[in-house]
Design an enzyme around this catalytic site. Structure first.
Site, PDB file in Angstrom:
ATOM      1  N   HIS A  55      -3.677  -4.375 -13.081  1.00  0.00           N
ATOM      2  CA  HIS A  55      -3.454  -3.404 -12.323  1.00  0.00           C
ATOM      3  C   HIS A  55      -2.911  -3.739 -10.839  1.00  0.00           C
ATOM      4  O   HIS A  55      -2.051  -3.302 -10.170  1.00  0.00           O
ATOM      5  CB  HIS A  55      -4.881  -2.533 -12.170  1.00  0.00           C
ATOM      6  CG  HIS A  55      -4.786  -1.262 -11.309  1.00  0.00           C
ATOM      7  ND1 HIS A  55      -4.365  -0.080 -11.982  1.00  0.00           N
ATOM      8  CD2 HIS A  55      -5.321  -0.864 -10.271  1.00  0.00           C
ATOM      9  CE1 HIS A  55      -4.364   0.815 -11.090  1.00  0.00           C
ATOM     10  NE2 HIS A  55      -4.952   0.590 -10.075  1.00  0.00           N
TER      11      HIS A  55
ATOM     12  N   HIS B  79      -3.478   8.235 -12.769  1.00  0.00           N
ATOM     13  CA  HIS B  79      -4.811   8.175 -13.007  1.00  0.00           C
ATOM     14  C   HIS B  79      -5.268   8.735 -14.059  1.00  0.00           C
ATOM     15  O   HIS B  79      -5.991   9.551 -14.342  1.00  0.00           O
ATOM     16  CB  HIS B  79      -5.067   8.944 -11.733  1.00  0.00           C
ATOM     17  CG  HIS B  79      -6.149   8.309 -10.925  1.00  0.00           C
ATOM     18  ND1 HIS B  79      -7.059   8.770 -10.156  1.00  0.00           N
ATOM     19  CD2 HIS B  79      -6.184   6.986 -10.418  1.00  0.00           C
ATOM     20  CE1 HIS B  79      -7.908   7.957  -9.585  1.00  0.00           C
ATOM     21  NE2 HIS B  79      -7.528   6.974  -9.652  1.00  0.00           N
TER      22      HIS B  79
END
Ligand SMILES: Nc1ncnc2c1ncn2[C@@H]1O[C@H](COP(=O)(O)OP(=O)(O)O)[C@@H](O)[C@H]1O
Ligand SMILES: [Mg+2]
Lengths: 227, 77, 720, 77
Positions: free
Chosen positions: C43, C88
């Protein structure tokens, strides 16, 4: 007095988000004078019309408008209103006026429980107020709404009193939120404090879809200029 | 000290949230639910000489809107 | 003390651990291990994707800032447009409302961190089919979460898309794009300047939100496990609004050297990235960090992902002025560290150094991998049974009354799409158009993704998606200034998935190089898998275009009775991966349409020319759904009927519901000619839709009857 | 029968509303308020042979979001 510009005060609470829009329309479109009033201010700096714009004061936490009513500036607004000054509450501004007791009634959650943003049709019910001078009674307006707590409620006695004195100024043609008597906007009995859920500042320029809201600001300016 | 304040809609005031929940429960087969009203509850930590007075006051002045709401409170020692 | 189990919990390989020991010249302590773990995570470090992303074109005549900052920046009529898309996905599956809400919060901060006032949000949403109640609940939560955050902050959500595929049942996609506007000389970057400057923390206090799952089982925190489980981030849009206003005011007064929001890996990534970029070190005083919960450890303070926080580097001596601005807006701010000259990342807590690491090893020099990949097989089917004739009127209504095509007003009416009064074209059709106040120009915005293409052919899918985004812009007379993108994939450690990724990037590169449009930034979301089943590779393209003159903007209100309907472009035998197949044949694959980029470019050029010449009442491209559904939607917004006469040698389905790219409809009172094929196929007339195909009437129905199912689909599902 | 279900945020979960209300109370001079957390309360009319089971079930499945919320209930006879 002639063509002197009228001074509009646009109140900014923490969480207000239509302050800049309202300011823009007054200054650039209505071509009057505009100034911001900070919620901690204690005077209105010579404003001749005070606008409580839309948004989410204090995040609309607790209830829409519930916390903003305790702001320092409310005292000055109350006095101004008591002396006949013109006060216009738009959307969250209307909710604040209700919570502050400057207008009767309260807002419940929309019937469908959802936020609704769209153009709606309104009828002008009373063209004899300082904010509706330039409209005609019965005229249909296309102005957007954007709210989740716009379901106007008041006791039967209050509703009867409102109807009797023509205090409901705008009604929805197709009630979007469950408001009693299709109420979209009301005025106080003295006739100088108006609250409405639709956003006239979003309907003041043809490029963004409608100019039906502009006359509300122009009416107020005309009223002030001529009084 | 911990206080709990419940704020609820007066009877006679329409409760769109409660109504919707009731309908949803019926759809899910909970036919035995006859009515639902939704309110708010505030859990408050307070250190005060006269907590009763303070709690009553903030419930009345701040937390409830008297046009549509009532409230009740209790203090858990 | 650091054993295999601990490494596994921190998602670090043996190899990575050896590298860490080399860097430090010793064993890391647990805090340091945590910092590496998060900073070297996929990430934060893009370790699997970086070498591929590097192939994308990042130069262009409008470019101000390409990838590598919080958001990209392009020039538009003397202004700077700042924009970025973020995913998200996982948080939105765990807690749809808060997951989506905090996604909006994060992307807003990426934009105002750069000095721009956010002026628009767009959302690309992909869910499992709505026949399953669980998927309805996710969609309902996500949409109200986006509304619940974007609306209070006062940024209009002006466009987006929603679609449905089975694979998203356990892994929805929530990609949100934010666009901001600022002056070209008022852009802020993630920089730390020189040694000896103060780091100022502003915003919400730090809680245990979103702390890396890896930490949970770790022995040292045993006593606190109760709290650990709760790591769902809750958004506070009210605080975000205040943080936004205060930050913009600080920027206006020119009090800071650099700034970065605290997103993933919070305080650690924001401070180390700023320092690393400026060749300085950083020292953090953890005792000064405002905390929301008691007993928080340095590990937690450094890695918390609590929302609505900013970190900035103050100009010398401006600390007080900065604080007073944040105070005015009711936002806490504190000095929590300073820049140093030793290029180290050091954290001090209760008088002890709890972490001491070369700052570049955290931020700049994280590992990067060239993971093995296999190029996926393409689905090239075109089956005869797909081509049979049917009752086309019935088919049209069925498609319009499906989750793929039905009106999205249930979604976008929950979003305030008008605040800031710049929204010139309301949501409902085509790209969003915003005016730029004080100018005659405007910007056009679109966000596009089509997982069905990705599933059959990731590379071609990526090319088509880029082409579609630019074609959308062309219909309002806008030429693209730049794109942002979000790449949503499964587990990159699987060669098939990595192959999809490589192909997708290849396709994007090919298309962007061809059009000469740069990538200005984006986001990669890997590990979109549940129980070993990956989502289809999905590239989301967010594009920004410039419209020089809004007075000639085509809009539905301009269409008049009698206007002509022209079809521009090339219709071919394309039906694979179409809405038609999904709805009518329950078939989700098939050959993805071919695209000729030269043709595409001429088409777009011609549409832009015609629009700018003021010849166009209204225009739209033929995107998923094909001619009849797309035309019907346009007629619904116009509020008038039409009569169509089309001639074709192809099987009928290709003309009516095929999804050949490089096509658009132009409605105009004028005679239109262009350097691409133009067919006059009909006229605006009455209140019915009448269609003749090769001389035979195949459809005649009042528009209102056709519209009914389309208009109410989502209300029927969701409004109880 | 009347039941009451309270739904509240788990400890550790941020409560922006409660926070904001607390700050507002401080501004109004109620310094003795140390913490405010806001929850929901549902007042339910139920006619059921096994109201305990039903109430527990709808609280768990419908009214509370288990990811961030807990609940408790009581039945007032
Ligand atoms: N999730 C969403 N958020 C906001 N607007 C949306 C969303 N989904 C769809 N819309 C709007 O609805 C319209 C139709 O969407 P779509 O079918 O994708 O059309 P198009 O292919 O023309 O972009 C567009 O204006 C789009 O912006
Ligand atoms: Mg699209």
């Amino acid at each position: 007095m002639g063509n002197r510009k009228v001074k509009f005060g646009v109140v900014v609470y923490p969480g207000t988000n239509c302050d800049r829009d309202t300011y823009h329309v007054i200054k650039e479109v209505a071509e009057e004078e505009a100034q911001y009033l900070w919620y901690k201010d204690t005077d209105l700096k010579g404003s001749q019309v005070v606008i409580l714009p839309g948004g989410f004061s204090y995040g609309d936490y607790l209830r829409s408008g519930a916390i903003a009513r305790f702001s320092p500036i409310m005292k000055a607004i109350r006095e101004f209103a008591e002396n006949g000054g013109l006060v216009l509450g738009i959307c969250n501004g209307f909710q604040i006026l209700l919570e502050a007791g400057l207008l009767p009634g309260a807002m419940l959650r929309n019937r469908g429980l959802r936020f609704i943003c769209r153009f709606v049709d309104l009828t002008v019910e009373n063209d004899e107020t300082p904010f509706t001078l330039l409209y005609k009674r019965g005229e249909k307006l296309r102005i957007p709404i954007a709210h989740i707590d716009g379901n106007y409620f008041a006791t039967p006695e209050v509703m009867a009193e409102l109807e009797k004195r023509k205090g409901i100024i705008f009604r929805y043609v197709n009630n979007p939120n469950g408001s009693l008597h299709d109420t979209a906007g009301i005025i106080n009995s003295r006739g100088n404090v108006l609250g409405l859920m639709p956003h006239p500042e979003r309907a003041s320029e043809a490029l963004v879809g409608s100019t039906d809201g502009l006359r509300m600001f122009l009416s107020a300016a005309k009223f002030v200029r001529e009084s | 000290m911990r206080a709990k304040i419940e704020v609820f809609l007066k009877s006679g005031v329409l409760d769109p949230q409660g109504e919707t929940i009731k309908r949803a429960l019926h759809t899910l087969g909970y036919e035995s639910i006859k009515d639902v009203r939704q309110g708010k509850v505030f859990y408050i930590e307070i250190e005060d000489d006269n907590p009763e007075k303070t709690i009553e006051e903030i419930a009345r002045k701040v937390l409830a809107n008297p046009v549509i709401e009532d409230f009740k409170w209790e203090i858990e020692k | 003390m650091i054993d295999k189990k601990l490494l596994e919990e921190h998602n670090l390989s043996e190899e990575e651990y050896t590298k860490i020991k080399d860097i430090l010249g010793r064993e890391p302590n647990l805090v340091e291990l945590g910092l590496f773990s998060v900073m070297w995570s996929e990430h934060c470090s893009y370790k699997s994707s970086r070498i591929h992303l590097a192939k994308l074109p990042t130069k262009g005549k409008y470019l101000i800032q390409g990838p590598g900052e919080n958001a990209g920046v392009v020039k538009a009529d003397g202004k700077a447009v700042v924009f970025k898309v973020e995913s998200h996905n996982h948080p939105s599956f765990v807690e749809p409302y808060q997951g989506a809400a905090t996604g909006v919060g994060g992307i807003l901060r990426d934009v105002f961190t750069m000095g721009a006032r956010p002026v628009a949000l767009l959302d690309s949403l992909h869910f499992g089919p709505l026949s399953k109640p669980a998927n309805r609940a996710i969609m309902e939560g996500v949409v109200s979460g986006i509304a619940g955050y974007g609306n209070p902050v006062g940024v209009p959500t002006v466009g987006g898309e929603v679609d449905f595929e089975e694979e998203f049942s356990h892994n929805p996609l929530v990609n949100v794009m934010c666009v901001g506007l600022t002056e070209r000389d008022r852009i802020f970057y993630a920089r730390a300047g020189e040694p000896g400057l103060s780091l100022i923390y502003a915003g919400a206090p730090t809680g245990r939100d979103g702390i890396h799952g890896a930490t949970m089982a770790s022995a040292e925190f045993g006593a606190e496990t109760e709290h650990k489980k709760v790591n769902v981030q809750v958004g506070d849009p009210f605080r975000e609004k205040l943080l936004l206003e205060a930050t913009l005011e600080v920027m206006e007064k020119d009090l800071i050297v650099g700034i970065q929001d605290m997103g993933a890996a919070g305080l650690t990534s924001s401070s180390s990235e700023m320092a690393s970029k400026s060749g300085v070190g950083v020292e953090l005083y953890l005792d000064n960090v405002p905390l929301r919960e008691e007993g928080m450890t340095p590990y937690e303070i450094l890695l918390s992902e609590s929302q609505e926080r900013m970190l900035m580097v103050a100009k010398k001596g401006k600390e007080g002025e900065i604080k007073s601005i944040f105070d005015k807006w009711g936002i806490d701010s504190r000095v929590v560290g300073k820049t140093t000259d030793d290029k180290r990342f050091r954290a001090i807590w209760k008088g002890k150094i709890v972490a001491d690491i070369p700052v570049d090893s955290l931020a700049g020099d994280s590992p990067r991998y060239n993971r093995p990949y296999v190029i996926p097989e393409k689905d090239e089917r075109l089956e005869d049974k797909w081509l049979e004739n049917r009752d086309w009127g019935q088919v049209l209504k069925k498609i319009l009354n499906s989750e793929h095509m039905a009106s999205r007003h249930w979604v976008y009416e929950q979003y305030d799409h008008m605040v800031q009064i710049n929204t010139v074209l309301l949501p409902g059709l085509g790209p969003a158009v915003l005016r730029i106040k004080g100018k005659t120009s405007g910007i056009a915005l679109t966000i596009d993704a089509n997982p069905a293409w990705g599933r059959s052919d990731p590379k071609k899918g990526a090319i088509l998606t880029v082409a579609e985004a630019f074609r959308n812009l062309a219909t309002v007379g806008a030429e693209p200034l730049g794109i942002t993108n979000c790449l949503n994939f499964g587990n990159p450690e699987k060669p098939e998935i990595m192959g999809q990724f490589v192909e997708t990037v290849e396709g994007m590169k090919e298309a962007l190089e061809f059009f000469g449009v740069p990538v200005t930034g984006g986001n990669v979301s890997f590990y979109n898998e549940t129980e070993g089943k990956a989502i289809p590779p999905t590239v989301t393209i967010g594009a920004v275009g410039l419209i020089p003159d809004l007075s000639v903007l085509p809009r539905p209100e301009k269409v008049k009775e009698g206007d002509w309907i022209y079809l521009l472009g090339w219709t071919k035998r394309d039906i694979g991966s179409s809405v038609y197949l999904k709805v009518i044949h329950n078939e989700r694959g098939g050959k993805v349409p071919d695209i000729n980029l030269e043709n595409e470019k001429s088409l777009q050029g011609e549409i832009i020319r015609l629009v700018r010449e003021g010849k166009v009442s209204f225009a739209f491209d033929l995107s998923p759904g094909g001619l009849l559904p797309n035309l019907s939607e346009a007629l619904f917004s116009i509020g008038k009927g039409a009569t169509l006469r089309v001639e074709t040698d192809l099987e009928e389905v290709f003309y009516l519901f095929g999804e050949s790219p490089s096509r658009a409809i132009i409605i105009s009172p004028y005679r239109i000619s262009a350097k691409v094929p133009v067919l006059k196929i009909g006229q605006i007339r009455g209140d019915e839709l009448i269609v003749y195909l090769n001389g035979k009437k195949i459809l005649q129905e009042p528009l209102n009857t056709i519209k009914k199912g389309w208009a109410t689909y989502f209300n029927r599902l969701f409004d109880r």
